[in-house]
Design a protein around this motif. Structure first.
Motif, PDB file in Angstrom:
ATOM      1  N   ARG A  66       1.003  -1.045   0.001  1.00 22.68           N
ATOM      2  CA  ARG A  66       0.048   0.051   0.044  1.00 22.68           C
ATOM      3  C   ARG A  66       0.819   1.284  -0.199  1.00 22.68           C
ATOM      4  O   ARG A  66       0.235   2.254   0.167  1.00 22.68           O
ATOM      5  N   ALA A  67       2.308   1.265  -0.184  1.00 21.40           N
ATOM      6  CA  ALA A  67       2.980   2.430  -0.102  1.00 21.40           C
ATOM      7  C   ALA A  67       2.880   3.255  -1.324  1.00 21.40           C
ATOM      8  O   ALA A  67       2.840   2.556  -2.563  1.00 21.40           O
ATOM      9  N   PRO A  68       2.575   4.281  -1.437  1.00 23.40           N
ATOM     10  CA  PRO A  68       2.238   5.195  -2.577  1.00 23.40           C
ATOM     11  C   PRO A  68       3.179   4.892  -3.608  1.00 23.40           C
ATOM     12  O   PRO A  68       3.112   5.010  -4.831  1.00 23.40           O
ATOM     13  N   LEU A  69       4.619   5.291  -3.289  1.00 24.07           N
ATOM     14  CA  LEU A  69       5.689   5.359  -4.158  1.00 24.07           C
ATOM     15  C   LEU A  69       5.893   4.015  -4.854  1.00 24.07           C
ATOM     16  O   LEU A  69       6.152   3.966  -6.057  1.00 24.07           O
ATOM     17  N   SER A  70       5.817   2.665  -3.851  1.00 25.75           N
ATOM     18  CA  SER A  70       6.196   1.313  -4.637  1.00 25.75           C
ATOM     19  C   SER A  70       4.949   1.145  -5.668  1.00 25.75           C
ATOM     20  O   SER A  70       5.188   0.803  -6.682  1.00 25.75           O
ATOM     21  N   VAL A  71       3.436   1.745  -5.449  1.00 26.23           N
ATOM     22  CA  VAL A  71       2.543   1.480  -6.525  1.00 26.23           C
ATOM     23  C   VAL A  71       2.724   2.404  -7.628  1.00 26.23           C
ATOM     24  O   VAL A  71       2.723   1.960  -8.620  1.00 26.23           O
ATOM     25  N   ALA A  72       3.043   3.756  -7.243  1.00 24.05           N
ATOM     26  CA  ALA A  72       3.197   4.411  -8.357  1.00 24.05           C
ATOM     27  C   ALA A  72       4.583   4.182  -9.256  1.00 24.05           C
ATOM     28  O   ALA A  72       4.501   4.496 -10.590  1.00 24.05           O
TER      29      ALA A  72
END
Length: 437
Positions: A66-72
């Motif tokens: 759910r980490a924003p940077l990992s998903v982005a």
């Protein structure tokens, strides 16, 4: 109107758009309408394969973190080739047979999809594999886009370019309606099912390209006897930028597209966090895909209405409406979690995307000679589309620091600023696009 009636029945020289006096080579026995129909089929199948996987990969990453940077980062990997590979692809497509180039790009997509099956046999870090596959799929998209767009004026008279691009963009919008929900539903059933669907669409594109047949080499300059054309790849890479810098209207549109696309891709990269439960909109993965299917409906409507917009408002306001509706979409998602308002905003924002794409693509094809079109379009893509690669990282960092809604708000305000160059430079006369030397 059916696809085969889009073009006249006269024979076209594949290297000179609109020419009718050059006798066809033996391998070019297809009527222009048939050749365009095969190109349309290949482009559509390729777009379907891309759409299915593009919506599925971020959702697959969301199942891991759910980490924003990992998903982005998945969206970043998909878009990075547009920044790094557009110019080399444009230079190569001006040197090689365009159909062969499209075949190679489609084959690369099949290889990338095959990598997704590797975890069945060996243990691999899932997120790292997703990033690698996304990068390869992005490269395949860049190659296919470069080839298909320079093939279009080779089978289409100049006076029919808006019409031809309307068919091509319209089909892509239908794909958005089908592909996004399909990709989301397939990923809910399993990543391998999604991979299989993307592979089947890629095989269909390969078959259409093989049926197209013939040679589609760019035509070169005829030099005086005893002179040889000296061409270096580095010169080809720089030549596209030289031409773009001399064309004020093309350069302005490229810069405007860069800002708008960066804002859009930043929004897209973090929107899954905002939309999918436990995010504020609390959607399931399937509902998330359906929401983007609504956007595809808007895009299809925009493509269908494009001829009317060009007739009533002109080419200029095809650009202006896109700025306005993108701005409204970004700001609406910043200020409400009402799913109906958000859906309406996405519908509106997507409805004007085809207008810009059709107008800008036809302008490039009309202003730039076919032999140089690949590299000039690549320079345009580096600015106009390559900025999409930076958007997800900027959006992910901004979401970590100030929150997801701030990303939406900032994108909306930056998009609104594009009305300044629109008012000063983008005129109807400039959008008519006189051919360059």
């Amino acid at each position: 109107m059916s696809i085969p009636t889009l073009l006249t029945s006269q024979t076209l020289d594949p290297d000179v758009p609109g020419a009718s006096s050059t006798p066809p080579a033996k391998h070019h026995i297809q009527r222009p309408a048939s050749r365009f129909a095969l190109l349309w089929a290949a482009t559509t199948a390729s777009a379907l394969a891309s759409a299915i996987v593009k919506i599925a990969l971020p959702l697959a990453a969301l199942a891991q973190t759910r980490a924003p940077l990992s998903v982005a980062a998945v969206t970043f990997a998909l878009n990075l080739p547009w920044l790094l590979a557009s110019v080399p692809a444009g230079a190569l497509v001006d040197r090689l047979d365009r159909r062969t180039f499209a075949l190679a790009a489609t084959t690369l997509r099949l290889v990338a999809l095959g990598l997704l099956a590797l975890p069945m046999f060996i243990t691999l870090p899932r997120l790292s594999l997703l990033y690698l596959v996304a990068l390869l799929l992005g490269l395949a998209d860049v190659g296919a886009d470069a080839a298909f767009n320079v093939l279009t004026p080779m089978v289409t008279p100049h006076e029919r370019l808006e019409h031809a691009n309307t068919w091509l963009i319209g089909a892509q919008q239908v794909i958005e309606v089908i592909g996004s929900p399909l990709g989301a539903m397939l990923i809910a059933a399993g990543l391998l099912l999604t991979t299989g669907a993307g592979a089947m669409a890629s095989v269909a594109a390969l078959v259409a390209l093989l049926c197209l047949g013939g040679a589609f080499h760019p035509r070169r300059l005829h030099l005086p006897s005893g002179h040889k054309e000296r061409r270096h790849l580095l010169g080809d890479l720089l030549d596209g930028f030289r031409v773009l810098l001399r064309q004020r209207i093309l350069l302005t549109l490229a810069v405007m597209a860069a800002v708008i696309n960066a804002c859009w891709s930043a929004w897209m990269a973090v929107f899954a966090l905002y939309a999918v439960a436990p995010g504020p909109l609390r959607l399931t993965a399937t509902q998330y895909g359906l929401l983007f299917g609504v956007g595809g409906v808007g895009g299809l409507g925009g493509a269908l209405l494009a001829p009317l917009v060009f007739r009533r408002l002109g080419r200029r306001w095809a650009i202006g409406l896109n700025i306005l509706c993108n701005c409204l979409m970004l700001l609406m998602t910043a200020f409400t979690i009402n799913i109906w308002l958000v859906g309406a905003a996405i519908l509106l924002g997507n409805s004007t995307g085809p207008l810009w794409t059709i107008a800008a693509t036809a302008l490039l094809q009309r202003m730039v000679p076919t032999a140089n079109l690949g590299r000039v379009r690549a320079a345009y893509q580096v600015l106009g589309v390559g900025a999409e690669a930076l958007g997800p990282i900027l959006g992910g960092v901004a979401a970590e620091l100030v929150g997801v809604r701030a990303v939406f708000l900032g994108g909306g305000l930056l998009t609104a600023l594009m009305f300044i160059p629109f008012a000063l430079i983008v005129t109807e006369r400039a959008m008519a696009g006189a051919p360059s030397e």
